[in-house]
Design an enzyme around this catalytic site. Structure first.
Site, PDB file in Angstrom:
ATOM      1  CE1 TYR A 209       3.234  -5.671   2.281  1.00  0.00           C
ATOM      2  CE2 TYR A 209       3.151  -3.978   0.586  1.00  0.00           C
ATOM      3  CZ  TYR A 209       2.892  -4.392   1.876  1.00  0.00           C
ATOM      4  OH  TYR A 209       2.283  -3.544   2.769  1.00  0.00           O
TER       5      TYR A 209
ATOM      6  N   GLY B 188       0.391  -9.045  15.116  1.00  0.00           N
ATOM      7  CA  GLY B 188       1.585  -8.299  14.736  1.00  0.00           C
ATOM      8  C   GLY B 188       1.629  -6.927  15.366  1.00  0.00           C
TER       9      GLY B 188
ATOM     10  N   GLY C 220       4.999  -0.655  15.252  1.00  0.00           N
ATOM     11  CA  GLY C 220       4.381  -0.110  14.060  1.00  0.00           C
ATOM     12  C   GLY C 220       2.894   0.169  14.175  1.00  0.00           C
TER      13      GLY C 220
END
Length: 264
Positions: A154, A14, A18
Protein backbone atom coordinates in the site's frame (compact mmCIF):
# COMPACT_ATOMS: atom_id res chain seq x y z
CA UNK A 1 -12.52 32.92 2.95
CA UNK A 2 -15.48 31.89 0.82
CA UNK A 3 -14.77 29.18 -1.73
CA UNK A 4 -17.05 29.42 -4.76
CA UNK A 5 -16.82 26.64 -7.35
CA UNK A 6 -19.91 27.62 -9.31
CA UNK A 7 -19.60 26.76 -13.02
CA UNK A 8 -16.98 24.08 -12.32
CA UNK A 9 -17.45 20.34 -12.80
CA UNK A 10 -15.72 18.00 -10.37
CA UNK A 11 -15.17 14.26 -10.67
CA UNK A 12 -14.35 12.49 -7.41
CA UNK A 13 -13.37 8.85 -7.77
CA UNK A 14 -14.20 6.34 -5.07
CA UNK A 15 -16.68 8.76 -3.53
CA UNK A 16 -19.50 6.59 -2.21
CA UNK A 17 -18.05 6.76 1.31
CA UNK A 18 -15.17 8.03 3.39
CA UNK A 19 -12.90 10.86 2.29
CA UNK A 20 -14.31 10.78 -1.24
CA UNK A 21 -17.88 11.17 -0.01
CA UNK A 22 -16.94 14.03 2.33
CA UNK A 23 -15.10 15.71 -0.55
CA UNK A 24 -18.14 15.41 -2.79
CA UNK A 25 -20.27 17.08 -0.11
CA UNK A 26 -17.77 19.91 0.28
CA UNK A 27 -17.44 20.52 -3.45
CA UNK A 28 -21.19 20.47 -4.04
CA UNK A 29 -21.80 22.88 -1.18
CA UNK A 30 -19.22 25.19 -2.76
CA UNK A 31 -21.35 25.24 -5.91
CA UNK A 32 -19.59 22.69 -8.14
CA UNK A 33 -21.38 20.15 -10.26
CA UNK A 34 -20.11 16.90 -8.71
CA UNK A 35 -19.91 13.45 -10.25
CA UNK A 36 -19.46 10.70 -7.69
CA UNK A 37 -18.12 7.29 -8.59
CA UNK A 38 -18.19 3.79 -7.19
CA UNK A 39 -17.91 0.28 -8.53
CA UNK A 40 -21.59 -0.63 -8.37
CA UNK A 41 -24.80 1.15 -9.35
CA UNK A 42 -26.35 0.28 -5.98
CA UNK A 43 -23.60 1.95 -3.97
CA UNK A 44 -23.61 5.02 -6.23
CA UNK A 45 -27.38 5.38 -5.93
CA UNK A 46 -27.22 4.99 -2.13
CA UNK A 47 -24.48 7.60 -1.92
CA UNK A 48 -26.46 10.04 -4.07
CA UNK A 49 -29.42 9.61 -1.75
CA UNK A 50 -27.24 10.38 1.29
CA UNK A 51 -25.58 13.29 -0.48
CA UNK A 52 -28.91 14.83 -1.44
CA UNK A 53 -29.57 15.48 2.26
CA UNK A 54 -26.24 17.28 2.74
CA UNK A 55 -25.74 19.18 -0.51
CA UNK A 56 -27.90 20.63 -3.30
CA UNK A 57 -29.22 17.59 -5.21
CA UNK A 58 -29.17 19.50 -8.49
CA UNK A 59 -25.37 19.63 -8.19
CA UNK A 60 -24.96 15.85 -8.01
CA UNK A 61 -24.89 12.86 -10.30
CA UNK A 62 -23.08 9.56 -10.36
CA UNK A 63 -21.37 6.99 -12.57
CA UNK A 64 -20.69 3.37 -11.65
CA UNK A 65 -17.36 2.11 -13.00
CA UNK A 66 -14.62 -0.20 -11.74
CA UNK A 67 -11.46 1.88 -12.06
CA UNK A 68 -9.08 -1.01 -11.41
CA UNK A 69 -9.01 -1.70 -15.16
CA UNK A 70 -8.31 0.35 -18.25
CA UNK A 71 -11.75 -0.63 -19.53
CA UNK A 72 -13.42 0.73 -16.40
CA UNK A 73 -11.58 4.03 -16.68
CA UNK A 74 -12.57 4.26 -20.34
CA UNK A 75 -16.21 3.62 -19.42
CA UNK A 76 -16.08 6.48 -16.91
CA UNK A 77 -14.50 8.97 -19.33
CA UNK A 78 -17.06 8.00 -21.97
CA UNK A 79 -19.83 8.96 -19.54
CA UNK A 80 -17.96 12.03 -18.25
CA UNK A 81 -15.96 13.35 -21.21
CA UNK A 82 -14.86 16.56 -19.50
CA UNK A 83 -14.27 17.90 -16.02
CA UNK A 84 -12.15 20.78 -14.81
CA UNK A 85 -11.65 19.37 -11.30
CA UNK A 86 -10.39 15.82 -10.85
CA UNK A 87 -9.93 14.25 -7.42
CA UNK A 88 -8.11 10.94 -7.74
CA UNK A 89 -9.34 9.48 -4.47
CA UNK A 90 -10.19 5.86 -5.22
CA UNK A 91 -7.94 3.34 -3.50
CA UNK A 92 -7.73 0.25 -1.37
CA UNK A 93 -5.66 -0.64 1.67
CA UNK A 94 -5.29 -3.57 4.01
CA UNK A 95 -2.58 -5.02 6.25
CA UNK A 96 -0.74 -8.05 4.87
CA UNK A 97 2.76 -9.28 5.55
CA UNK A 98 5.23 -8.61 2.75
CA UNK A 99 5.95 -12.32 2.33
CA UNK A 100 2.26 -13.10 1.88
CA UNK A 101 1.58 -10.44 -0.76
CA UNK A 102 1.24 -12.15 -4.12
CA UNK A 103 2.08 -10.81 -7.56
CA UNK A 104 -1.64 -10.48 -8.13
CA UNK A 105 -2.00 -8.39 -4.96
CA UNK A 106 0.80 -6.06 -6.04
CA UNK A 107 -0.74 -5.65 -9.48
CA UNK A 108 -4.25 -5.04 -8.16
CA UNK A 109 -3.09 -2.35 -5.72
CA UNK A 110 -1.03 -0.67 -8.43
CA UNK A 111 -3.80 -0.76 -11.04
CA UNK A 112 -6.43 0.75 -8.76
CA UNK A 113 -4.44 3.12 -6.56
CA UNK A 114 -2.01 4.42 -9.18
CA UNK A 115 -3.06 3.61 -12.72
CA UNK A 116 -6.64 4.83 -12.29
CA UNK A 117 -5.21 8.26 -11.41
CA UNK A 118 -2.74 8.11 -14.30
CA UNK A 119 -5.41 7.18 -16.83
CA UNK A 120 -7.94 9.77 -15.70
CA UNK A 121 -5.38 12.56 -15.42
CA UNK A 122 -4.11 11.71 -18.91
CA UNK A 123 -7.67 12.05 -20.20
CA UNK A 124 -8.79 15.25 -18.44
CA UNK A 125 -5.63 17.35 -18.16
CA UNK A 126 -5.21 18.29 -21.85
CA UNK A 127 -8.66 19.89 -22.05
CA UNK A 128 -8.02 21.72 -18.77
CA UNK A 129 -4.84 23.14 -20.30
CA UNK A 130 -6.71 24.17 -23.45
CA UNK A 131 -9.16 26.23 -21.39
CA UNK A 132 -6.44 27.63 -19.14
CA UNK A 133 -7.86 26.37 -15.85
CA UNK A 134 -7.97 23.06 -14.03
CA UNK A 135 -7.34 21.32 -10.75
CA UNK A 136 -6.07 17.77 -10.18
CA UNK A 137 -5.63 16.28 -6.72
CA UNK A 138 -4.07 12.91 -5.95
CA UNK A 139 -5.16 11.55 -2.57
CA UNK A 140 -1.95 9.96 -1.38
CA UNK A 141 -1.17 9.19 2.28
CA UNK A 142 1.38 9.75 5.00
CA UNK A 143 2.06 6.05 4.38
CA UNK A 144 3.73 7.17 1.16
CA UNK A 145 6.43 8.75 3.35
CA UNK A 146 6.26 6.51 6.43
CA UNK A 147 6.04 3.13 4.68
CA UNK A 148 4.08 0.88 7.06
CA UNK A 149 5.75 -2.49 7.58
CA UNK A 150 2.35 -4.17 7.66
CA UNK A 151 1.27 -2.59 4.35
CA UNK A 152 4.40 -2.18 2.23
CA UNK A 153 2.39 -2.83 -0.94
CA UNK A 154 0.00 0.00 0.00
CA UNK A 155 2.73 2.44 0.96
CA UNK A 156 4.46 1.79 -2.35
CA UNK A 157 1.38 2.90 -4.29
CA UNK A 158 1.05 6.08 -2.25
CA UNK A 159 4.70 6.96 -2.86
CA UNK A 160 4.10 6.40 -6.56
CA UNK A 161 1.19 8.84 -6.44
CA UNK A 162 3.48 11.51 -5.00
CA UNK A 163 5.92 11.01 -7.86
CA UNK A 164 3.22 11.18 -10.51
CA UNK A 165 1.54 14.26 -9.02
CA UNK A 166 4.79 16.19 -8.73
CA UNK A 167 5.89 15.23 -12.23
CA UNK A 168 2.52 16.08 -13.75
CA UNK A 169 2.51 19.45 -12.00
CA UNK A 170 5.82 20.26 -13.69
CA UNK A 171 4.50 18.97 -17.01
CA UNK A 172 1.51 21.35 -16.74
CA UNK A 173 3.66 24.38 -15.96
CA UNK A 174 2.22 27.64 -17.23
CA UNK A 175 -1.12 26.15 -18.31
CA UNK A 176 -3.30 27.33 -15.42
CA UNK A 177 -3.71 23.71 -14.29
CA UNK A 178 -2.51 22.91 -10.78
CA UNK A 179 -1.67 19.42 -9.60
CA UNK A 180 -1.23 18.55 -5.94
CA UNK A 181 -1.19 15.58 -3.62
CA UNK A 182 -3.07 15.49 -0.32
CA UNK A 183 -1.65 13.20 2.35
CA UNK A 184 -4.15 12.09 4.98
CA UNK A 185 -2.96 10.40 8.12
CA UNK A 186 -5.08 7.89 10.03
CA UNK A 187 -8.66 8.84 9.20
CA UNK A 188 -11.82 7.45 10.74
CA UNK A 189 -13.45 6.42 7.48
CA UNK A 190 -15.79 3.49 7.06
CA UNK A 191 -12.87 1.37 5.89
CA UNK A 192 -10.79 2.07 8.99
CA UNK A 193 -13.83 1.54 11.22
CA UNK A 194 -14.36 -1.87 9.58
CA UNK A 195 -10.70 -2.75 10.19
CA UNK A 196 -11.14 -1.91 13.89
CA UNK A 197 -14.60 -3.43 14.21
CA UNK A 198 -13.47 -6.58 16.00
CA UNK A 199 -11.88 -4.53 18.78
CA UNK A 200 -14.91 -2.20 18.90
CA UNK A 201 -17.28 -5.15 19.35
CA UNK A 202 -15.01 -6.93 21.83
CA UNK A 203 -14.59 -3.95 24.13
CA UNK A 204 -17.86 -2.13 23.59
CA UNK A 205 -15.92 1.09 23.17
CA UNK A 206 -16.66 3.69 20.51
CA UNK A 207 -14.91 3.82 17.15
CA UNK A 208 -13.34 7.14 18.18
CA UNK A 209 -11.87 5.63 21.35
CA UNK A 210 -10.52 2.52 19.63
CA UNK A 211 -9.10 4.52 16.74
CA UNK A 212 -7.34 6.86 19.20
CA UNK A 213 -5.60 3.85 20.77
CA UNK A 214 -4.73 2.55 17.30
CA UNK A 215 -3.16 5.87 16.36
CA UNK A 216 -1.11 6.06 19.54
CA UNK A 217 0.11 2.48 19.12
CA UNK A 218 0.85 2.50 15.39
CA UNK A 219 1.44 6.23 14.70
CA UNK A 220 2.81 7.49 18.02
CA UNK A 221 4.30 10.60 16.39
CA UNK A 222 0.77 11.94 15.85
CA UNK A 223 0.47 15.42 17.28
CA UNK A 224 -3.31 15.52 17.38
CA UNK A 225 -3.23 12.03 18.99
CA UNK A 226 -6.39 10.85 17.29
CA UNK A 227 -7.71 9.89 13.89
CA UNK A 228 -8.86 12.70 11.63
CA UNK A 229 -12.39 12.81 10.30
CA UNK A 230 -13.07 12.46 6.57
CA UNK A 231 -14.42 16.02 6.63
CA UNK A 232 -11.12 17.38 7.96
CA UNK A 233 -9.28 15.81 5.02
CA UNK A 234 -11.96 16.94 2.57
CA UNK A 235 -11.49 20.55 3.71
CA UNK A 236 -7.93 20.50 2.41
CA UNK A 237 -9.00 18.97 -0.90
CA UNK A 238 -11.73 21.57 -1.41
CA UNK A 239 -9.21 24.33 -0.75
CA UNK A 240 -6.65 22.78 -3.12
CA UNK A 241 -9.12 22.88 -6.03
CA UNK A 242 -10.31 26.42 -5.31
CA UNK A 243 -9.46 29.68 -7.02
CA UNK A 244 -7.72 30.73 -3.82
CA UNK A 245 -5.13 27.93 -4.23
CA UNK A 246 -3.97 29.15 -7.64
CA UNK A 247 -0.32 29.46 -6.52
CA UNK A 248 -0.23 26.02 -4.90
CA UNK A 249 0.96 23.31 -7.27
CA UNK A 250 3.40 20.42 -7.16
CA UNK A 251 2.82 20.25 -3.41
CA UNK A 252 2.34 17.42 -0.96
CA UNK A 253 -0.30 18.85 1.38
CA UNK A 254 -0.30 16.94 4.64
CA UNK A 255 -3.47 16.40 6.67
CA UNK A 256 -1.73 13.79 8.78
CA UNK A 257 -2.21 15.23 12.25
CA UNK A 258 1.54 15.74 12.48
CA UNK A 259 2.39 12.04 12.05
CA UNK A 260 5.22 12.76 9.61
CA UNK A 261 8.02 14.02 11.87
CA UNK A 262 9.40 16.62 9.50
CA UNK A 263 9.25 20.42 9.23
CA UNK A 264 9.24 20.27 5.41
Amino acid sequence: MRIDLTNHTALVTGSTHGIGFATAVGLANAGAQVIINGRHTESVDAALERLSHQAPPENLWGVAADLSTAEGCAALTARVPSADILVNNVGIFGPKDFFDVTDEDWQHFFELNVMSAVRLSRHYAPAMADTGWGRIVFVSSESGLNIPTEMIHYGFTKTAMLSVSRGLAKRMAGTGVTVNAVLPGPTLSEGVTAMLNEEIERTGRSAEEVSRDFVMEHRPSSIIQRAATPEEVANMIVYAVSEQASATTGAALRVDGGVVDSIA
